[in-house]
Write an enzyme that holds these catalytic residues in place. Structure first.
Site, PDB file in Angstrom:
ATOM      1  N   TYR A 266       9.152  -0.252   8.476  1.00 49.54           N
ATOM      2  CA  TYR A 266       8.280   0.420   9.451  1.00 49.54           C
ATOM      3  C   TYR A 266       9.023   0.766  10.753  1.00 49.54           C
ATOM      4  O   TYR A 266       8.531   0.493  11.840  1.00 49.54           O
ATOM      5  CB  TYR A 266       7.044  -0.451   9.765  1.00 49.54           C
ATOM      6  N   TYR A 394      -4.821  -5.244   2.468  1.00 50.50           N
ATOM      7  CA  TYR A 394      -3.438  -4.806   2.314  1.00 50.50           C
ATOM      8  C   TYR A 394      -2.972  -5.247   0.935  1.00 50.50           C
ATOM      9  O   TYR A 394      -3.106  -6.428   0.580  1.00 50.50           O
ATOM     10  CB  TYR A 394      -2.521  -5.416   3.391  1.00 50.50           C
ATOM     11  N   ASP A 495      -5.725 -10.284  -5.702  1.00 50.55           N
ATOM     12  CA  ASP A 495      -4.349 -10.191  -5.212  1.00 50.55           C
ATOM     13  C   ASP A 495      -4.058 -11.469  -4.432  1.00 50.55           C
ATOM     14  O   ASP A 495      -4.436 -11.602  -3.271  1.00 50.55           O
ATOM     15  CB  ASP A 495      -4.230  -8.932  -4.322  1.00 50.55           C
ATOM     16  N   LYS A 524       5.579 -13.446  -3.689  1.00 50.69           N
ATOM     17  CA  LYS A 524       5.991 -14.127  -2.460  1.00 50.69           C
ATOM     18  C   LYS A 524       6.418 -15.590  -2.686  1.00 50.69           C
ATOM     19  O   LYS A 524       7.557 -15.834  -3.060  1.00 50.69           O
ATOM     20  CB  LYS A 524       4.893 -14.032  -1.411  1.00 50.69           C
TER      21      LYS A 524
END
Ligand code: PMP
Length: 694
Positions: A266, A394, A495, A524
């Protein structure tokens, strides 16, 4: 100033004598120095309390020092501590050591015995060194077999990611007959050759042999003459150590290349925000090139639950790398994948039976979406192709995953016309920490009933919405959702990429609601943050329907297959990570972190500019009223010795589960100071201000 960890190839290698000799050599060179014995066994009772034998020896050489954890019985630290009902912990011992490191001059920490001498049931001296992350100084007992011992020790240090400032050879036994069968001439040859070989091997590894100390005949450590003779021989070593710089320093070329050519997340390629170089990490700490150490409040974006450099994970990776680092998964399989599958099936909801390994969280979400689409195609439900997601969600940065992210923070306008148009329900309004309001589910119910004919699946981050705003909602909402999905024939995709593996206080966040999704994504912390790997687990029903399709509807195969799917290195590390987690009291750790975060962040509630403070498991969030200036806040945090990267209006911490109380305090104190400073300075914390309290 430099600090070194003096370790040996063995017990009685001569560490204490060399440390004492170095202290004397430093004194003669005008370099302030002290020694510290982190753990001393064999202490004796005196009128003034316990006396540490090594400290007494250093004193007899004119040196200064102290012992930190002292026990009476002269044996290995784990036994000696155990006999006094105590238990040593590497991170606690390291914390004590660290608090003594900021003195001028050289600090020598002297270990007990060699590298693998146990500190407790789980940890050894090497783990203490790993936590401290200072260069080692290896004292090699000069005797038959010492090349082998020295090289094994150097390998272990290197494999632990530690640098070694040098070796000192030391002969501690007097005569030839102690080395079985050797004559005096043969012994002289052996000892001389040891020095030559170690110097050569050291050169290859960039580790100098700093001194070769012979057995000192007729000398007694009680005499100054002994220490002077030893200090003479150690003088070059002392000078080399005093000049040794453990931190490489900031490498301007490296940072310039990074700025010119590497795209960070980003950021602009032309006007990138500044970055800092990390040269190492251990436990909950990151080490920067300029020598700074920062307490990591981010766990590298939810991943490093066991902290950095965890011995079990490092060993699993090293072992697997030497065996089989990668092989295609098409038509082949391997033990790490199967073992990981077995472990996951034991901890995932029982209805999830089929596992697809992918290589990142976003790809897992893509695969889950494709499963949901193929499921409908296979069942002949051609119209059910759309997804429902929550505002504030997200799910990743690839196109499919991004289509499920919050339309505003997920920048859907930037990619409009390219992203699939999904259906969005307002963010669940019922807080985790308040009684459930059934009416908060009404918007979801309305939308799902209205669009049931075209919806294949609802995708949610269970209980904790992460990068979309760090919002915690009530588990009952998930139960309502599960019930409605069943009624309307809609798949539920959970998720758990951010929430999985204990972060919220349950192994998986779905457990708060006691529900099982039809498809679950994990990633993760799956590998403890060491490698990239994700997994998509599907129910038998999903797998059966996809697999039962005829040629016209997908041919019964799931159409996805990344090159690095089920990478053996990543799978082996993930197995080790799950073993480490399940063998640890992770639930108690997370509960403790929750209490510390609640207490530590509570003062922020009263600060103007703060909209909300919320804590769940090992996640603490301070929501500000206005968006934060990331760079300014980050500079402030670094000045306070912590790594916290806020986004939007969320200033949040989610530390590794191994963070000590001191490290947790450092994080919450820094957040409080930043929030207070920002409230006084127009929303941005001001660097010059010294410690604030709120
Ligand atoms: N889902 C969730 C809930 C996440 O938090 C993330 C990453 N922040 C992803 C998916 C995407 O994972 P990755 O960055 O590994 O692609």
């Amino acid at each position: 100033m430099p600090a070194f960890f003096v370790t040996g190839t063995d017990t009685d290698a001569g560490k204490s004598t060399i440390t004492a000799g170095l202290l004397r050599a430093f004194a003669r060179a005008g370099v302030p120095a002290r020694a510290i014995k982190p753990v001393q066994t064999g202490c004796t009772e005196t009128a003034d309390g316990l006396e540490a034998p090594d400290v007494a020896l250093w004193r007899s050489a004119g040196g200064q020092g102290e012992a930190l954890f002292m026990y009476r019985v002269p044996c290995s630290p784990h036994l000696a501590a155990g006999m006094e009902g105590a238990e040593l912990d590497a991170s606690v011992v390291a914390e004590e050591c660290r608090s003594r490191m900021n003195q001028p001059g050289v600090t020598l920490f002297e270990g007990a015995g060699g590298l693998y001498v146990p500190l407790n049931e789980r940890e050894s001296m090497l783990d203490l060194m790993r936590s401290l992350r200072i260069p080692g100084l290896l004292v090699v007992a000069n005797r038959l077999g010492c090349i082998n011992h020295a090289l094994l020790s150097l390998d272990a240090l290197e494999m632990a990611g530690l640098s070694v400032a040098g070796m000192v050879l030391c002969r501690t036994v007097p005569s030839a007959h102690t080395d079985a069968g050797t004559t005096a001439e043969a012994e002289a040859l052996i000892l001389g050759d040891n020095a030559v070989r170690l110097a050569e091997e050291g050169k290859r590894r960039g580790i100098p042999l700093l001194a070769d100390i012979p057995y000192m005949e007729n000398a007694s450590p009680a005499h100054d003459a002994f220490w002077d003779a030893l200090a003479d021989m150690l003088e070059p070593a002392a000078r080399a150590l005093a000049a040794f710089s453990p931190a490489r320093g900031i490498d301007a070329d490296l940072l310039a290349f990074d700025r010119e050519h590497l795209w960070h997340p980003y950021t602009s390629a032309m006007r990138p925000l500044p970055v800092r170089e990390v040269t190492g990490a251990s436990g909950a700490r990151l080490f920067l090139a300029d020598g700074t150490s920062l307490v990591d409040g981010m766990s590298s974006w939810w991943c490093t639950v066991h902290g950095y450099g965890n011995g079990r994970l490092v060993r699993a990776l090293q072992k697997q790398a030497a065996r089989l680092s990668h092989v295609m998964f098409g038509g082949l399989t391997h033990e790490p994948a199967v073992e990981l599958g077995r472990r996951l099936l034991k901890v995932l909801p029982a209805s999830l039976e089929h596992i697809f390994f992918a290589d990142s969280g976003s790809v897992a979400v893509e695969a889950a979406m494709k499963m949901a689409v193929q499921f409908r195609r296979s069942a002949g439900q051609e119209k059910k192709t759309r997804f429902v997601a929550l505002r504030g969600a997200y799910h990743g940065d690839t196109l499919g995953a991004m289509s499920l992210c919050d339309p505003v923070t997920g920048m859907h306008t930037l990619f409009s016309g390219v992203l699939a148009g999904q259906l969005f329900v307002e963010r669940p309004t019922c807080r985790f920490d308040e009684p459930y309001r059934p009416e908060s589910f009404a918007p979801a119910e309305r939308l799902l009933r209205e669009h049931a004919q075209e919806v294949t699946a609802v995708v949610v981050e269970p209980v904790v919405q992460g990068a979309g705003g760090m919002w915690f909602y009530h588990p009952e909402y998930l139960r309502d959702l599960r019930r409605l999905c069943d009624e309307l024939d809609i798949l539920l995709i959970a998720d758990e990429i951010a929430t999985g593996f204990g972060r919220t206080g349950r192994l998986f966040a779905c457990e708060w609601a006691g529900i099982a999704p039809d498809i679950m994504c994990v990633g993760k912390a799956l590998t403890g943050g060491m490698m990239t790997l994700s997994a998509v687990a599907a129910s038998r029903r999903v797998a059966e329907v996809i697999s039962g399709a005829d040629a016209a509807h997908g041919g019964g195969v799931f159409m996805h297959g990344p090159t690095f799917m089920a990478n053996p290195l990543a799978c082996a590390v993930a197995c080790a990570s799950l073993d480490e987690l399940l063998a640890s009291p992770w639930q108690a750790c997370v509960e403790h972190i929750q209490e510390k975060l609640e207490a530590g962040l509570a003062p922020c509630r009263n600060v103007p500019g703060v909209a909300d403070v919320r804590v769940l498991g090992a996640i603490g969030v301070v929501e500000t009223k206005e968006p934060v200036n990331v760079e300014a806040w980050q500079d402030f945090f670094v000045s306070r010795g912590v790594w916290i990267r806020p986004f939007g209006r969320a200033v949040y911490v989610m530390p590794p589960f191994v963070a000590s109380d001191g490290e947790l305090d450092a994080l919450t104190r820094a957040v409080c100071e930043a929030v207070l400073s920002a409230s006084r300075n127009g929303g941005t914390p001001v660097l010059e201000q010294r410690r604030e309290s709120c």
